[in-house]
Scaffold this active site. Structure first.
Site, PDB file in Angstrom:
ATOM      1  CG  ASN A  69      -1.867   1.178   1.244  1.00 12.64           C
ATOM      2  OD1 ASN A  69      -2.437   1.519   0.201  1.00 12.64           O
ATOM      3  ND2 ASN A  69      -2.068   1.818   2.386  1.00 12.64           N
ATOM      4  CG  HIS A  99      -0.981   6.399   4.417  1.00 13.73           C
ATOM      5  ND1 HIS A  99      -2.363   6.353   4.356  1.00 13.73           N
ATOM      6  CD2 HIS A  99      -0.663   7.330   5.353  1.00 13.73           C
ATOM      7  CE1 HIS A  99      -2.855   7.216   5.235  1.00 13.73           C
ATOM      8  NE2 HIS A  99      -1.855   7.816   5.854  1.00 13.73           N
ATOM      9  CB  SER A 153       4.784   5.427   4.312  1.00 18.41           C
ATOM     10  OG  SER A 153       5.076   6.500   5.167  1.00 18.41           O
ATOM     11  CG  ASP A 187      -3.329   3.817   6.646  1.00 22.99           C
ATOM     12  OD1 ASP A 187      -3.338   3.256   5.531  1.00 22.99           O
ATOM     13  OD2 ASP A 187      -4.109   4.741   6.941  1.00 22.99           O
TER      14      ASP A 187
END
Ligand code: GAR
Length: 219
Positions: free
Chosen positions: A112, A114, A141, A150
């Protein structure tokens, strides 16, 4: 020993898809050895789908609204992704929380991005919250996704200064430029087996990361 290379990816999106585009572009440039097998959006008519279409990548809309539970929605995502036998999942501006049905199906194989320097500002509205804080830097990040929102181990970050007279839009644009550098890099590292996830930790070149790598240090 690093894990074996994974290069067939499925990308989940919800919006404009500039991160998707940066990965497509890096693949075309030969800088990223991934193959995007399909793109799925949970929202119809987003520009990310046009980007996938322009790159001749199979693309789908699977709306979360069509399902009564998160588990059923996640099962539908899995069903389509598994048709393409993908090795890993890249969340590129995908704005739905994913729970254990999905996360446990691709253990340690979901990245992911973020828009903050995690663990600061998890969740939404990160740029405005950074502006309203005492921070002088902000950034983005890339991390392995876990069931904690997250919260999975961070692999690589890039920073930008918070400037006088910044607003959230200006700050977001500067952060996005960095996202477009660090995300294709991490996808490539995952394809090469240079990064992997084991027992809640991220590894880089077979070393457990005790802190996120910083783009400014690896250049
Ligand atoms: C990016 O800033 C990404 O970091 C963020 O959404 C934007 C998507 O832009 N993701 C999240 O906030 C996930 N929680 P894009 O559609 O142009 O790639």
């Amino acid at each position: 020993m690093s894990q074996s290379a994974l290069n067939k990816i499925g990308v989940l999106v919800s919006g404009g898809g500039t991160n998707l585009q940066s990965i497509i572009d890096n693949i075309h440039l030969g800088e990223c050895n991934a193959e995007i097998k399909c793109v799925i959006s949970n929202i119809a008519d987003v520009y990310a789908l046009t980007r996938a279409n322009n790159a001749n990548i199979p693309h789908y809309v699977i709306s979360h609204k069509a399902f009564t539970s998160r588990a059923e929605f996640e099962q539908a995502l899995i069903q389509t992704l598994d048709t393409y036998d993908v090795d890993m999942i890249v969340l590129a501006g995908f704005m739905r929380v994913l729970e254990s049905t999905f996360i446990s199906h691709y253990p340690g194989r979901i990245l992911n991005i973020h828009p903050s320097l995690l663990p600061k500002f998890s969740g939404l509205n990160t740029h405005q919250r950074a502006l309203e804080s005492d921070e002088t830097t902000h950034g983005c990040s890339v991390h392995f996704a876990t069931t904690e929102l997250d919260g999975g181990p961070v692999i690589l970050q890039a920073s930008v200064p918070i400037l006088d007279n910044d607003n959230a839009t200006m700050l977001a644009m500067r952060v996005l430029e960095k996202e477009h550098i660090i995300y294709p890099k991490c996808v490539q590292w995952l394809c090469e087996g240079r990064i992997y996830y084991k027992q809640g930790c991220a590894y880089f070149d077979n070393e457990k990361l005790t802190a996120a790598l910083q783009l400014e240090q690896i250049k």
